[in-house]
Design an enzyme around this catalytic site. Structure first.
Site, mmCIF file in Angstrom:
data_model
loop_
_atom_site.group_PDB
_atom_site.id
_atom_site.type_symbol
_atom_site.label_atom_id
_atom_site.label_comp_id
_atom_site.label_asym_id
_atom_site.label_seq_id
_atom_site.Cartn_x
_atom_site.Cartn_y
_atom_site.Cartn_z
ATOM 1 N N ARG A 190 8.968 -3.797 4.959
ATOM 2 C CA ARG A 190 9.361 -4.766 4.041
ATOM 3 C C ARG A 190 9.676 -3.971 2.846
ATOM 4 N NH1 ARG A 190 3.878 -8.329 3.602
ATOM 5 N NH2 ARG A 190 2.967 -6.362 4.322
ATOM 6 N N LEU A 240 -5.664 -0.003 -0.641
ATOM 7 C CA LEU A 240 -5.371 0.827 0.302
ATOM 8 C C LEU A 240 -3.753 0.803 0.132
ATOM 9 C CD1 LEU A 240 -3.916 -1.140 2.610
ATOM 10 C CD2 LEU A 240 -6.333 -1.913 3.047
ATOM 11 N N ALA A 241 -3.607 2.112 0.948
ATOM 12 C CA ALA A 241 -2.099 2.177 1.127
ATOM 13 C C ALA A 241 -1.721 2.062 2.736
ATOM 14 C CB ALA A 241 -1.535 3.553 0.692
ATOM 15 N N ASP A 301 -5.799 -17.325 9.982
ATOM 16 C CA ASP A 301 -4.333 -17.475 9.662
ATOM 17 C C ASP A 301 -3.590 -18.658 10.187
ATOM 18 O OD1 ASP A 301 -2.570 -14.807 8.565
ATOM 19 O OD2 ASP A 301 -1.514 -16.706 9.343
ATOM 20 N N VAL A 345 -3.507 -6.454 4.643
ATOM 21 C CA VAL A 345 -4.814 -6.309 3.761
ATOM 22 C C VAL A 345 -5.902 -7.040 4.590
ATOM 23 C CG1 VAL A 345 -5.774 -6.989 1.638
ATOM 24 C CG2 VAL A 345 -3.447 -5.737 1.998
ATOM 25 N N CYS A 393 4.959 -4.138 -2.141
ATOM 26 C CA CYS A 393 4.116 -4.456 -3.202
ATOM 27 C C CYS A 393 4.699 -3.655 -4.357
ATOM 28 C CB CYS A 393 2.646 -4.050 -2.974
ATOM 29 S SG CYS A 393 1.850 -5.356 -1.904
ATOM 30 N N THR A 413 7.496 -12.378 -4.482
ATOM 31 C CA THR A 413 8.353 -12.885 -5.582
ATOM 32 C C THR A 413 8.895 -13.996 -5.332
ATOM 33 O OG1 THR A 413 8.715 -10.216 -5.888
ATOM 34 C CG2 THR A 413 10.117 -11.902 -7.153
HETATM 35 N N1 LIG Z 1 0.322 -4.543 2.100
HETATM 36 C C1 LIG Z 1 -0.261 -3.737 1.348
HETATM 37 O O1 LIG Z 1 -0.582 -2.833 1.714
HETATM 38 C C2 LIG Z 1 -1.305 -4.369 0.392
HETATM 39 C C3 LIG Z 1 -1.212 -5.623 -0.090
HETATM 40 N N2 LIG Z 1 -1.882 -6.083 -0.883
HETATM 41 C C4 LIG Z 1 -1.665 -7.676 -1.393
HETATM 42 O O2 LIG Z 1 -2.447 -8.342 -0.446
HETATM 43 C C5 LIG Z 1 -1.823 -9.622 -0.280
HETATM 44 C C6 LIG Z 1 -1.622 -9.900 1.027
HETATM 45 O O3 LIG Z 1 -0.664 -8.883 1.617
HETATM 46 P P1 LIG Z 1 -0.177 -8.578 3.324
HETATM 47 O O4 LIG Z 1 -1.583 -8.643 3.997
HETATM 48 O O5 LIG Z 1 0.546 -7.146 3.127
HETATM 49 O O6 LIG Z 1 0.485 -9.885 3.406
HETATM 50 P P2 LIG Z 1 1.025 -10.249 4.976
HETATM 51 O O7 LIG Z 1 2.193 -11.295 4.555
HETATM 52 O O8 LIG Z 1 0.811 -9.337 5.839
HETATM 53 O O9 LIG Z 1 -0.150 -11.439 5.428
HETATM 54 C C7 LIG Z 1 -0.416 -12.605 4.559
HETATM 55 C C8 LIG Z 1 -0.983 -13.649 5.963
HETATM 56 O O10 LIG Z 1 -1.554 -14.772 4.928
HETATM 57 C C9 LIG Z 1 -1.143 -15.925 5.902
HETATM 58 N N3 LIG Z 1 -1.343 -17.045 5.151
HETATM 59 C C10 LIG Z 1 -0.509 -17.609 4.085
HETATM 60 N N4 LIG Z 1 -1.047 -18.687 3.807
HETATM 61 C C11 LIG Z 1 -1.966 -19.047 4.376
HETATM 62 C C12 LIG Z 1 -2.821 -20.159 4.523
HETATM 63 N N5 LIG Z 1 -2.687 -21.178 3.684
HETATM 64 N N6 LIG Z 1 -3.818 -20.239 5.295
HETATM 65 C C13 LIG Z 1 -3.913 -19.239 6.180
HETATM 66 N N7 LIG Z 1 -3.105 -18.122 6.415
HETATM 67 C C14 LIG Z 1 -2.119 -18.013 5.431
HETATM 68 C C15 LIG Z 1 0.219 -15.485 6.475
HETATM 69 O O11 LIG Z 1 0.432 -16.153 7.735
HETATM 70 C C16 LIG Z 1 0.477 -13.878 6.556
HETATM 71 O O12 LIG Z 1 -0.182 -13.708 8.151
HETATM 72 C C17 LIG Z 1 -0.692 -9.649 -1.225
HETATM 73 O O13 LIG Z 1 -0.916 -10.371 -2.352
HETATM 74 C C18 LIG Z 1 -0.457 -8.325 -1.551
HETATM 75 O O14 LIG Z 1 0.267 -8.022 -2.712
HETATM 76 C C19 LIG Z 1 -2.676 -5.550 -1.883
HETATM 77 C C20 LIG Z 1 -3.026 -4.266 -1.463
HETATM 78 C C21 LIG Z 1 -2.110 -3.400 -0.309
HETATM 79 O O1 LIG Z 2 -0.558 -2.672 -3.361
HETATM 80 C C1 LIG Z 2 -0.250 -2.527 -2.511
HETATM 81 O O2 LIG Z 2 0.388 -2.659 -1.603
HETATM 82 C C2 LIG Z 2 -0.490 -0.814 -2.361
HETATM 83 O O3 LIG Z 2 0.764 -0.231 -2.682
HETATM 84 C C3 LIG Z 2 0.667 1.064 -2.596
HETATM 85 O O4 LIG Z 2 0.625 1.421 -0.996
HETATM 86 P P1 LIG Z 2 1.757 1.290 -0.035
HETATM 87 O O5 LIG Z 2 3.029 0.714 -0.751
HETATM 88 O O6 LIG Z 2 1.291 0.815 1.109
HETATM 89 O O7 LIG Z 2 2.282 2.758 0.106
HETATM 90 P P2 LIG Z 2 2.565 4.059 -0.849
HETATM 91 O O8 LIG Z 2 1.873 5.272 -0.107
HETATM 92 O O9 LIG Z 2 1.947 3.810 -2.254
HETATM 93 O O10 LIG Z 2 3.920 4.338 -0.863
HETATM 94 C C4 LIG Z 2 4.878 3.441 -1.245
HETATM 95 C C5 LIG Z 2 6.362 3.712 -1.208
HETATM 96 O O11 LIG Z 2 6.463 4.930 -2.189
HETATM 97 C C6 LIG Z 2 7.160 6.159 -1.548
HETATM 98 N N1 LIG Z 2 6.466 7.303 -1.932
HETATM 99 C C7 LIG Z 2 5.153 7.486 -2.330
HETATM 100 C C8 LIG Z 2 4.753 8.681 -2.782
HETATM 101 C C9 LIG Z 2 5.693 9.667 -3.396
HETATM 102 O O12 LIG Z 2 5.262 10.729 -3.917
HETATM 103 N N2 LIG Z 2 7.056 9.432 -3.221
HETATM 104 C C10 LIG Z 2 7.468 8.334 -2.534
HETATM 105 O O13 LIG Z 2 8.886 8.091 -2.308
HETATM 106 C C11 LIG Z 2 6.678 5.897 -0.009
HETATM 107 O O14 LIG Z 2 7.607 6.786 0.817
HETATM 108 C C12 LIG Z 2 6.693 4.379 0.019
HETATM 109 O O15 LIG Z 2 8.107 3.958 0.388
HETATM 110 C C13 LIG Z 2 -0.385 1.918 -3.302
HETATM 111 O O16 LIG Z 2 -0.383 3.537 -2.876
HETATM 112 C C14 LIG Z 2 -1.606 1.094 -2.882
HETATM 113 O O17 LIG Z 2 -2.793 1.947 -3.726
HETATM 114 C C15 LIG Z 2 -1.313 -0.207 -3.127
HETATM 115 O O18 LIG Z 2 -2.737 -0.914 -2.829
#
Ligand SMILES: NC(=O)C1=CN([C@@H]2O[C@H](COP(=O)(O)OP(=O)(O)OC[C@H]3O[C@@H](n4cnc5c(N)ncnc54)[C@H](O)[C@@H]3O)[C@@H](O)[C@H]2O)C=CC1
Ligand SMILES: O=C(O)[C@H]1O[C@H](OP(=O)(O)OP(=O)(O)OC[C@H]2O[C@@H](n3ccc(=O)[nH]c3=O)[C@H](O)[C@@H]2O)[C@H](O)[C@@H](O)[C@@H]1O
Length: 463
Positions: A343, A160-161, A34, A13, A273, A91
Site C-alpha cells: 500500500r 507497531l510498524a 472480519d 493491525v 498510513c 483517505t
Molecule cells: N498497517 C499498520 O501498520 C497500522 C495501521 N494502523 C491503523 O489501523 C487501522 C487498520 O489498519 P490495517 O490493519 O492496516 O487495515 P486492513 O485493511 O489490513 O484491515 C482492516 C480490516 O477490517 C475489515 N473490516 C472493515 N469493515 C469491517 C466491518 N464492518 N466488519 C468487519 N470487518 C471489517 C476489512 O475487511 C479488513 O480486513 C487503520 O485505521 C490504520 O490506520 C495503525 C497502526 C499501524
Molecule cells: O500507523 C502506522 O501505520 C504505522 O506507521 C509507521 O509504520 P510502517 O508504515 O509500518 O513502517 P515504517 O517503518 O514507519 O516505514 C514507513 C516508510 O518509511 C520509509 N522509511 C522509514 C525510515 C527511514 O529512515 N526512511 C524511510 O524511508 C520506509 O521504507 C517505509 O516506506 C510507523 O513507524 C508506526 O509507528 C505506525 O504505527
C-alpha cells in the site's frame, strides 16, 4: 480482568495485535472477526494473510486455545466485554474532504452494529487511527441507535510498524490509552490496561484524555514522516554538492536532541498510513480554521511525492532520457522490507512513471504476489502484459537489462552475486539504489554505474 475480547478487522493491525494479546493473556478469549472470508480463512491456515516475521509462531501458540478467527461478526460482538475496532480508515475519495479527510464509514458501521446487537454494556476501543474527536462522533452514533446498554469509548492507538510488528508489540515504547475522565471512563481505561499489563511494564502504559490520545497517533506519524521528508530534502542538495546524505544523517543523528532513527534517506516513504494520516491532519487543521498549520504539514507529503518523481528523473537523465523498449529490473515492490504490503509503496509510482516512458519492467519481490503487483499498476492480473514481467528470481530478472532499480531494502538484495549480475546485463550497466542498500565501492569496482540517493554520482564514501 475482562474475559471476552472481540476485535473487528483482521488486518495488519487487528491480526498481529490480537495474536499477542491472546498469547500473553491465556485466560482471555480473543476473537478476531472480519467480513472478508478469504482473510479469515487465511488466519485459520498455515499461510497467514499478513507476512510478518515471528507472527505464525505466536498465532500457532494461541489459535484454538484462546484465539479465534471468524466471520461471525454479530455473535462475537454480542458476547464480548471489550470490542477493539481495528478496521480500515482510508483517505476519503469523494465528497467533502475528498483526498484528505479520513473515511470513517467502516468505523461508523461497526458502531451501529455494536449498538444493534449488544446484549450487555461494552467497552469500545478505537484501535484504528482516527481523527481527533472521533469518540464524540461514535458516542452520537451509539446513542442514535437507541440501545439500552452503556458504551464506554476508549482510544488505544497502535504504534507497531509492519515488518517488526511482533518485536514492537512485545516491547512497545509505550501503550497509549485515552478515556473519559469520569469514573466509568477510568474503569474502562483500567480494564483495557489490564490486558497489556500481562507483559508491558506499568510505567510504559500512558493514560490520557480521549482527545490527546486520538491526536497523539496522528502527530506521531506526522513527526516520523516529517523526519524522512526532511532528510530526503537534504538528499537532493547532497546530490548537487557531493555531500553524502548518509554522512550528514549520521552527523546530525549523533546529536542526542535529534536522535539517529528515521534518518534513512530513500526513494520516498510508503505504507498505508503516513500519507493518509498526514492528509487527515491537514484536513483537521483546515477544518478547525488553521490554514497555516495545514500548509506546514502538507509539505511533508509534497516533499515525498517530489522524492519519488526525482528518482525517476534521475534514471531518465542517466539513461539519456530514453528507456523506451529497454529492460529495467525492479528489485522490490513492497513498501519496506519484511512485509508483503504494497500500500502506497513508492515502487508503484516509480513503476507507473517508467511504464509511461515505455520501459519494460522485470519485477522481483520475495514476498509480493504477481496479482498484487498487476493490480497496483492498474493491470488485469489474468492478462499477461509483456511490459510487466514478474520474476521469481533476481538473476533471471536482470537478464539483458540496462538498469536495476532497488526499491525495497530486502536484506537479500545486499547479498546477491553482483559480478554474475553485471555479466548478465547490457552495458553500461546502471544501478539506481533507492534505499542506499548496496556497497558503492564494490559495485563501482565491478563496473556498474551506480546512482545512490543523496550522493553525487562520484561519491563512494562510507563503505
Ligand atoms: N498497517 C499498520 O501498520 C497500522 C495501521 N494502523 C491503523 O489501523 C487501522 C487498520 O489498519 P490495517 O490493519 O492496516 O487495515 P486492513 O485493511 O489490513 O484491515 C482492516 C480490516 O477490517 C475489515 N473490516 C472493515 N469493515 C469491517 C466491518 N464492518 N466488519 C468487519 N470487518 C471489517 C476489512 O475487511 C479488513 O480486513 C487503520 O485505521 C490504520 O490506520 C495503525 C497502526 C499501524
Ligand atoms: O500507523 C502506522 O501505520 C504505522 O506507521 C509507521 O509504520 P510502517 O508504515 O509500518 O513502517 P515504517 O517503518 O514507519 O516505514 C514507513 C516508510 O518509511 C520509509 N522509511 C522509514 C525510515 C527511514 O529512515 N526512511 C524511510 O524511508 C520506509 O521504507 C517505509 O516506506 C510507523 O513507524 C508506526 O509507528 C505506525 O504505527
Amino acid at each position: 480482568m475482562p474475559k471476552k475480547v472481540c476485535c473487528i478487522g483482521a488486518g495488519y493491525v487487528g491480526g498481529p495485535t490480537m495474536a499477542v494479546i491472546a498469547q500473553k493473556n491465556p485466560d482471555v478469549k480473543v476473537t478476531v472477526v472480519d467480513i472478508n472470508e478469504d482473510r479469515i480463512q487465511g488466519w485459520n491456515s498455515e499461510e497467514l494473510p499478513v507476512f510478518e516475521p515471528g507472527l505464525l509462531e505466536v498465532v500457532k501458540e494461541a489459535r484454538g486455545r484462546n484465539l479465534f478467527f471468524t466471520t461471525a461478526v454479530e455473535a462475537t460482538i454480542a458476547e464480548a466485554d471489550i470490542i477493539f475496532v481495528s478496521v480500515n480508515t482510508p483517505t476519503k475519495e469523494f465528497g467533502v474532504g475528498k483526498g484528505s479527510a479520513a473515511n470513517l464509514m467502516y468505523v461508523e458501521k461497526c458502531a451501529r452494529t455494536i449498538a444493534r446487537v449488544a446484549q450487555s454494556n461494552k467497552i469500545i476501543v478505537e484501535k484504528s487511527t482516527v481523527p481527533v474527536r472521533t469518540a464524540e462522533f461514535l458516542k452520537q452514533i451509539l446513542h442514535a441507535e437507541g440501545s439500552k446498554h452503556q458504551f464506554e469509548i476508549v482510544s488505544n492507538p497502535e504504534f507497531l510498524a509492519e515488518g517488526t510488528a511482533i518485536v514492537d508489540l512485545n516491547n512497545p515504547d509505550r501503550v497509549l490509552i485515552g478515556g473519559d475522565q469520569t469514573s466509568e471512563g477510568k474503569a474502562a481505561v483500567a480494564s483495557v490496561s489490564s490486558l497489556y499489563e500481562a507483559w508491558v511494564p506499568k510505567d510504559r502504559i500512558l493514560t490520557t484524555n480521549l482527545w490527546s490520545s486520538e491526536l497523539s497517533k496522528l502527530t506521531a506519524n506526522a513527526f516520523l514522516a516529517q523526519r524522512i521528508s526532511s532528510i530526503n530534502s537534504i538528499s537532493a542538495l547532497c546530490e548537487r554538492t557531493d555531500a553524502d546524505v548518509e554522512e550528514v544523517g549520521r552527523a546530525i543523528g549523533m546529536d542526542s536532541r535529534i536522535g539517529s532513527k528515521f534518518l534513512r534517506s530513500s526513494v520516498g516513504f510508503g505504507g498505508s498510513c503516513f500519507q493518509k494520516d498526514i492528509l487527515n491532519l491537514v484536513y483537521l487543521c483546515d477544518f478547525f480554521g488553521l490554514p497555516e498549520v495545514a500548509d506546514y504539514w502538507r509539505k511533508v507529503v509534497e516533499m515525498n511525492n517530489y522524492q519519488k518523481r526525482r528518482f525517476v528523473r534521475r534514471i531518465m537523465s542517466a539513461m539519456f532520457n530514453t528507456v523506451s523498449g529497454r529492460n529495467l529490473a525492479i528489485f522490490g515492490f513492497a513498501f519496506k522490507k519484511d512485509t508483503n504490503d504494497t500500500r502506497e509503496s513508492p515502487a508503484i509510482s516509480v513503476c507507473r512513471d517508467l511504464l509511461d516512458e515505455q520501459a519494460v519492467l522485470r519485477i522481483y519481490d520475495p514476498r509480493v504476489k504477481k496479482a498484487q503487483i498487476y493490480r497496483d499498476l492498474g493491470l488485469d492480473p489474468s492478462i499477461e502484459d509483456p511490459r510487466v514481467q514478474i520474476m521469481s528470481d533476481p538473476y533471471q530478472a536482470v537478464q539483458a537489462c540496462d538498469a536495476i532499480a532497488v526499491l525495497t531494502e530486502w536484506d537479500e538484495f545486499a547479498e546477491l552475486d553482483y559480478e554474475r549480475i553485471f555479466d548478465a546485463m547490457r552495458k553500461p550497466a546502471h544501478i539506481f539504489d533507492g534505499r542506499n542498500l548496496l556497497k558503492p565501492k564494490k559495485l563501482k569496482k565491478i563496473g556498474f554505474s551506480l546512482h545512490s540517493i543523496g550522493k553525487g554520482d562520484s561519491a563512494t564514501s562510507l563503505r
